[in-house]
Scaffold this active site. Structure first.
Site, PDB file in Angstrom:
ATOM      1  N   ARG A   1       7.145   0.072  10.983  1.00 36.57           N
ATOM      2  CA  ARG A   1       5.865  -0.575  11.332  1.00 36.57           C
ATOM      3  C   ARG A   1       4.704   0.410  11.386  1.00 36.57           C
ATOM      4  O   ARG A   1       3.728   0.203  12.089  1.00 36.57           O
ATOM      5  CB  ARG A   1       5.965  -1.321  12.668  1.00 36.57           C
ATOM      6  CG  ARG A   1       6.967  -2.444  12.626  1.00 36.57           C
ATOM      7  CD  ARG A   1       6.751  -3.445  13.725  1.00 36.57           C
ATOM      8  NE  ARG A   1       7.783  -4.469  13.633  1.00 36.57           N
ATOM      9  CZ  ARG A   1       8.997  -4.327  14.170  1.00 36.57           C
ATOM     10  NH1 ARG A   1       9.305  -3.241  14.842  1.00 36.57           N
ATOM     11  NH2 ARG A   1       9.875  -5.291  14.026  1.00 36.57           N
TER      12      ARG A   1
ATOM     13  N   GLU B   1     -15.911   7.901 -12.607  1.00 36.05           N
ATOM     14  CA  GLU B   1     -16.084   7.483 -11.200  1.00 36.05           C
ATOM     15  C   GLU B   1     -17.102   8.397 -10.506  1.00 36.05           C
ATOM     16  O   GLU B   1     -17.865   7.958  -9.648  1.00 36.05           O
ATOM     17  CB  GLU B   1     -14.750   7.516 -10.445  1.00 36.05           C
ATOM     18  CG  GLU B   1     -13.681   6.562 -10.981  1.00 36.05           C
ATOM     19  CD  GLU B   1     -13.825   5.120 -10.477  1.00 36.05           C
ATOM     20  OE1 GLU B   1     -14.789   4.803  -9.752  1.00 36.05           O
ATOM     21  OE2 GLU B   1     -12.955   4.303 -10.855  1.00 36.05           O
TER      22      GLU B   1
ATOM     23  N   LYS C   1     -18.244   8.315  -0.657  1.00 30.02           N
ATOM     24  CA  LYS C   1     -17.161   7.352  -0.385  1.00 30.02           C
ATOM     25  C   LYS C   1     -16.946   7.233   1.127  1.00 30.02           C
ATOM     26  O   LYS C   1     -16.797   6.138   1.670  1.00 30.02           O
ATOM     27  CB  LYS C   1     -15.878   7.792  -1.091  1.00 30.02           C
ATOM     28  CG  LYS C   1     -14.673   6.908  -0.779  1.00 30.02           C
ATOM     29  CD  LYS C   1     -14.372   5.880  -1.833  1.00 30.02           C
ATOM     30  CE  LYS C   1     -13.408   4.815  -1.342  1.00 30.02           C
ATOM     31  NZ  LYS C   1     -12.268   4.559  -2.173  1.00 30.02           N
TER      32      LYS C   1
ATOM     33  N   GLU D   1     -14.526  -3.900   3.207  1.00 24.72           N
ATOM     34  CA  GLU D   1     -15.284  -4.423   2.080  1.00 24.72           C
ATOM     35  C   GLU D   1     -15.922  -5.773   2.360  1.00 24.72           C
ATOM     36  O   GLU D   1     -15.837  -6.700   1.566  1.00 24.72           O
ATOM     37  CB  GLU D   1     -14.370  -4.507   0.851  1.00 24.72           C
ATOM     38  CG  GLU D   1     -15.146  -4.383  -0.454  1.00 24.72           C
ATOM     39  CD  GLU D   1     -14.240  -4.182  -1.664  1.00 24.72           C
ATOM     40  OE1 GLU D   1     -13.343  -3.355  -1.580  1.00 24.72           O
ATOM     41  OE2 GLU D   1     -14.487  -4.869  -2.667  1.00 24.72           O
TER      42      GLU D   1
ATOM     43  N   ARG E   1     -19.510  -1.907   1.122  1.00 23.99           N
ATOM     44  CA  ARG E   1     -18.533  -1.178   0.312  1.00 23.99           C
ATOM     45  C   ARG E   1     -18.471  -1.700  -1.122  1.00 23.99           C
ATOM     46  O   ARG E   1     -18.001  -1.009  -2.016  1.00 23.99           O
ATOM     47  CB  ARG E   1     -17.152  -1.267   1.004  1.00 23.99           C
ATOM     48  CG  ARG E   1     -16.091  -0.389   0.380  1.00 23.99           C
ATOM     49  CD  ARG E   1     -14.822  -0.338   1.225  1.00 23.99           C
ATOM     50  NE  ARG E   1     -13.776   0.389   0.516  1.00 23.99           N
ATOM     51  CZ  ARG E   1     -12.634   0.822   1.071  1.00 23.99           C
ATOM     52  NH1 ARG E   1     -12.390   0.581   2.343  1.00 23.99           N
ATOM     53  NH2 ARG E   1     -11.739   1.470   0.357  1.00 23.99           N
TER      54      ARG E   1
ATOM     55  N   ASN F   1     -18.063  -0.870  -6.324  1.00 25.07           N
ATOM     56  CA  ASN F   1     -17.538  -1.580  -7.496  1.00 25.07           C
ATOM     57  C   ASN F   1     -18.516  -1.598  -8.672  1.00 25.07           C
ATOM     58  O   ASN F   1     -18.313  -2.356  -9.624  1.00 25.07           O
ATOM     59  CB  ASN F   1     -17.179  -3.026  -7.124  1.00 25.07           C
ATOM     60  CG  ASN F   1     -15.948  -3.065  -6.249  1.00 25.07           C
ATOM     61  OD1 ASN F   1     -15.058  -2.233  -6.400  1.00 25.07           O
ATOM     62  ND2 ASN F   1     -15.903  -4.003  -5.320  1.00 25.07           N
TER      63      ASN F   1
ATOM     64  N   HIS G   1     -17.285  -2.091 -12.173  1.00 25.12           N
ATOM     65  CA  HIS G   1     -15.894  -2.530 -12.079  1.00 25.12           C
ATOM     66  C   HIS G   1     -15.670  -3.994 -12.449  1.00 25.12           C
ATOM     67  O   HIS G   1     -14.542  -4.379 -12.714  1.00 25.12           O
ATOM     68  CB  HIS G   1     -15.338  -2.265 -10.678  1.00 25.12           C
ATOM     69  CG  HIS G   1     -14.976  -0.824 -10.459  1.00 25.12           C
ATOM     70  ND1 HIS G   1     -15.901   0.192 -10.560  1.00 25.12           N
ATOM     71  CD2 HIS G   1     -13.788  -0.215 -10.171  1.00 25.12           C
ATOM     72  CE1 HIS G   1     -15.300   1.352 -10.321  1.00 25.12           C
ATOM     73  NE2 HIS G   1     -14.023   1.140 -10.086  1.00 25.12           N
TER      74      HIS G   1
ATOM     75  N   HIS H   1     -12.686  -3.982 -14.771  1.00 23.44           N
ATOM     76  CA  HIS H   1     -11.398  -4.624 -14.463  1.00 23.44           C
ATOM     77  C   HIS H   1     -11.003  -5.627 -15.538  1.00 23.44           C
ATOM     78  O   HIS H   1      -9.833  -5.730 -15.905  1.00 23.44           O
ATOM     79  CB  HIS H   1     -11.465  -5.342 -13.107  1.00 23.44           C
ATOM     80  CG  HIS H   1     -11.349  -4.400 -11.939  1.00 23.44           C
ATOM     81  ND1 HIS H   1     -11.933  -4.655 -10.722  1.00 23.44           N
ATOM     82  CD2 HIS H   1     -10.713  -3.207 -11.801  1.00 23.44           C
ATOM     83  CE1 HIS H   1     -11.662  -3.658  -9.889  1.00 23.44           C
ATOM     84  NE2 HIS H   1     -10.931  -2.769 -10.521  1.00 23.44           N
TER      85      HIS H   1
HETATM   86  N1  LIG Z   1      -6.540   2.924  -3.158  1.00 23.86           N
HETATM   87  C1  LIG Z   1      -7.694   3.014  -3.778  1.00 23.86           C
HETATM   88  O1  LIG Z   1      -8.770   2.917  -3.172  1.00 23.86           O
HETATM   89  C2  LIG Z   1      -7.696   3.276  -5.249  1.00 23.86           C
HETATM   90  C3  LIG Z   1      -8.874   3.669  -5.897  1.00 23.86           C
HETATM   91  C4  LIG Z   1      -8.822   3.985  -7.253  1.00 23.86           C
HETATM   92  C5  LIG Z   1      -7.622   3.889  -7.938  1.00 23.86           C
HETATM   93  N2  LIG Z   1      -6.496   3.481  -7.275  1.00 23.86           N
HETATM   94  C6  LIG Z   1      -5.205   3.393  -7.991  1.00 23.86           C
HETATM   95  O2  LIG Z   1      -4.878   4.685  -8.461  1.00 23.86           O
HETATM   96  C7  LIG Z   1      -4.093   4.580  -9.636  1.00 23.86           C
HETATM   97  C8  LIG Z   1      -4.635   5.526 -10.667  1.00 23.86           C
HETATM   98  O3  LIG Z   1      -4.619   6.808 -10.119  1.00 23.86           O
HETATM   99  P1  LIG Z   1      -5.010   8.107 -10.945  1.00 23.86           P
HETATM  100  O4  LIG Z   1      -6.142   7.850 -11.810  1.00 23.86           O
HETATM  101  O5  LIG Z   1      -5.089   9.187  -9.940  1.00 23.86           O
HETATM  102  O6  LIG Z   1      -3.783   8.329 -11.926  1.00 23.86           O
HETATM  103  P2  LIG Z   1      -2.217   8.468 -11.758  1.00 23.86           P
HETATM  104  O7  LIG Z   1      -1.781   8.553 -10.355  1.00 23.86           O
HETATM  105  O8  LIG Z   1      -1.644   7.397 -12.619  1.00 23.86           O
HETATM  106  O9  LIG Z   1      -1.971   9.888 -12.443  1.00 23.86           O
HETATM  107  C9  LIG Z   1      -2.279  10.075 -13.800  1.00 23.86           C
HETATM  108  C10 LIG Z   1      -1.261  10.983 -14.469  1.00 23.86           C
HETATM  109  O10 LIG Z   1      -1.525  12.329 -14.106  1.00 23.86           O
HETATM  110  C11 LIG Z   1      -0.358  12.947 -13.590  1.00 23.86           C
HETATM  111  N3  LIG Z   1      -0.828  13.914 -12.612  1.00 23.86           N
HETATM  112  C12 LIG Z   1      -1.359  13.681 -11.381  1.00 23.86           C
HETATM  113  N4  LIG Z   1      -1.815  14.813 -10.847  1.00 23.86           N
HETATM  114  C13 LIG Z   1      -1.561  15.792 -11.737  1.00 23.86           C
HETATM  115  C14 LIG Z   1      -1.824  17.186 -11.762  1.00 23.86           C
HETATM  116  N5  LIG Z   1      -2.496  17.799 -10.776  1.00 23.86           N
HETATM  117  N6  LIG Z   1      -1.410  17.887 -12.838  1.00 23.86           N
HETATM  118  C15 LIG Z   1      -0.773  17.279 -13.868  1.00 23.86           C
HETATM  119  N7  LIG Z   1      -0.542  15.962 -13.922  1.00 23.86           N
HETATM  120  C16 LIG Z   1      -0.933  15.238 -12.862  1.00 23.86           C
HETATM  121  C17 LIG Z   1       0.458  11.824 -13.043  1.00 23.86           C
HETATM  122  O11 LIG Z   1       1.821  12.160 -12.986  1.00 23.86           O
HETATM  123  C18 LIG Z   1       0.162  10.715 -14.055  1.00 23.86           C
HETATM  124  O12 LIG Z   1       0.963  10.866 -15.187  1.00 23.86           O
HETATM  125  C19 LIG Z   1      -4.122   3.131 -10.042  1.00 23.86           C
HETATM  126  O13 LIG Z   1      -2.900   2.547  -9.703  1.00 23.86           O
HETATM  127  C20 LIG Z   1      -5.239   2.532  -9.207  1.00 23.86           C
HETATM  128  O14 LIG Z   1      -5.026   1.186  -8.892  1.00 23.86           O
HETATM  129  C21 LIG Z   1      -6.521   3.186  -5.960  1.00 23.86           C
HETATM  130 ZN   LIG Z   2     -12.505   2.621  -9.854  1.00 22.27          ZN
END
Ligand SMILES: NC(=O)c1ccc[n+]([C@@H]2O[C@H](COP(=O)([O-])OP(=O)(O)OC[C@H]3O[C@@H](n4cnc5c(N)ncnc54)[C@H](O)[C@@H]3O)[C@@H](O)[C@H]2O)c1
Ligand SMILES: [Zn+2]
Length: 367
Positions: A120, A184, A226, A236, A240, A244, A247, A251
């Site tokens: 939890r 971004e 942020k 949001e 917030r 977007n 986006h 999206h």
């Molecule tokens: N929670 C939120 O507010 C929020 C905001 C934006 C995105 N997201 C989510 O984040 C995800 C995308 O995340 P992302 O863009 O960070 O990509 P990701 O986590 O998919 O990573 C991209 C690739 O880079 C590799 N990688 C990561 N760090 C590395 C490093 N330092 N060196 C070498 N390789 C590395 C990973 O293994 C992967 O293959 C999506 O699922 C999205 O929905 C969430």
């Molecule tokens: Zn985004």
């Protein structure tokens, strides 16, 4: 090292930003209070580059186990969450255990959701390793996983106990992923920070070469924007939504492309061009400014070719987005760099006109 404070419903937490912080994660856990055991969560790909450093830093700080999982977007599922929770249970994790998530947005979203659910709720420290994760996903407490029915459909708001952002980690990031994060970054300039936008216009080349001081400065600026938004509007409700910008179309493009061939940041790149010119169509923004936005986006590219789809179909996807309210199209639009707002009831034909011209806006910007 810079410290930025984020206010959340669970109390304030710190985001530390700087170079080389990975080696100090263990030491930074001190102020978090009693911890029974520490579990590192990461992916094989990230661990290969940075795991030994994190493990060394946690060595005298209660490290019990490391759990690695696949961070492909297709594995951002409840099954992965279950697998991690079971490993934690077998390793004896309890309510005073702490998770340290090292990785990009996928690792952070999955690990954050595990932290929200296991026993939890256990504390989590994010150590973001992509530009997207550093400037966006690690701050604000959104966690969750995908369902076959849609992206991020199961999740929780679960603020971390701490975020440790080490810009050195970006050195091993594939260049395309770095560029995806830059879109971004541009977004933060447009929604809130003229100085950041101007710096990007002047120094984009330095940033693309990952000049350390530029990367540091930029990451910290974005985290501040942020942090400000999520501190004022964690769930949001209004403010917030500015985050977007780009986006709504972004999206829809991702959904059309079925999350293949187009990274999220790249889709947002196209989406920001659309939002800028939609702002012009609505009479809010001068065309010169929309052109500046398009040009900066183009320079951070290349943007992959748009998916082959009619503007009508794309608008349908926008209306299916979970952020659409009762079918009407909402957009974050700009009056100027650093000044945006949400606008409802944007006429469909106006959106379609802008979408039909998207390729041309980009071509004009690079001319
Ligand atoms: N929670 C939120 O507010 C929020 C905001 C934006 C995105 N997201 C989510 O984040 C995800 C995308 O995340 P992302 O863009 O960070 O990509 P990701 O986590 O998919 O990573 C991209 C690739 O880079 C590799 N990688 C990561 N760090 C590395 C490093 N330092 N060196 C070498 N390789 C590395 C990973 O293994 C992967 O293959 C999506 O699922 C999205 O929905 C969430
Ligand atoms: Zn985004």
């Amino acid at each position: 090292m810079k410290q930025i404070t984020v206010n959340s419903s669970a109390g304030p937490y710190a985001v530390y930003c700087g170079r080389g912080l990975l080696a100090h994660v263990g030491a930074l856990l001190g102020p978090l209070g009693a911890i029974s055991s520490v579990f590192a969560l990461s992916s094989h790909r990230v661990w290969k580059h940075w795991g030994s450093k994190l493990e060394a830093s946690l060595k005298h700080h209660g490290h019990r186990d490391t759990i690695l999982f696949d961070d492909a977007e297709s594995k951002k599922t409840l099954a992965t969450v279950e697998g991690i929770c079971r490993r934690l249970a077998r390793a004896g994790a309890d309510r005073r255990s702490l998770l340290v998530a090292l990785g990009g947005g996928v690792v952070g979203d999955v690990a954050g959701f595990v932290a929200a659910c296991y026993a939890r709720g256990v504390r989590i420290v994010h150590v973001p390793s992509t530009l997207v994760a550093q400037v966006d996903s690690s701050v604000g407490g959104k966690t969750g996983v995908n369902l076959p029915e849609g992206k991020n459909l199961v999740g929780a708001f679960y603020p971390p106990a701490l975020v440790v952002t080490d810009t050195n980690l970006l050195k091993t990031l594939p260049e395309r992923e770095f560029r995806a994060g830059l879109f971004e970054v541009i977004k933060y300039g447009i929604i809130r920070d003229v100085a950041l936008f101007r710096l990007l216009e002047r120094r984009l080349a330095n940033l693309l070469r990952q000049h350390p001081a530029s990367v540091n400065w930029v990451v910290e600026r974005c985290v501040r924007v942020k942090a400000e938004y999520v501190s004022l509007d964690e769930r949001e409700a209004g403010l917030r939504r500015a985050l977007n910008f780009g986006h709504t179309v972004g999206h829809a493009l991702e959904a059309v492309a079925r999350y293949r061939g187009l990274l999220h940041g790249e889709a947002v790149g196209w989406g920001m061009i659309a939002a800028a010119w939609l702002s012009v169509e609505r009479g809010l923004l001068k065309p010169e400014i929309a052109n500046r936005i398009s040009r900066l986006v183009a320079r951070a590219g290349p943007l992959p070719e748009l998916p082959r789809i009619t503007p009508e179909k794309l608008v349908e996807f926008m209306q299916a987005d979970k952020k659409t309210v009762a079918g009407s199209l909402h957009f974050v639009l700009a009056r100027d760099i650093g000044d945006v707002d949400t606008f409802g009831d944007i006429p469909r034909d106006m959106v379609m006109r802008v979408i039909s011209n998207l390729r041309r806006y980009l071509a004009d910007a690079v001319r």
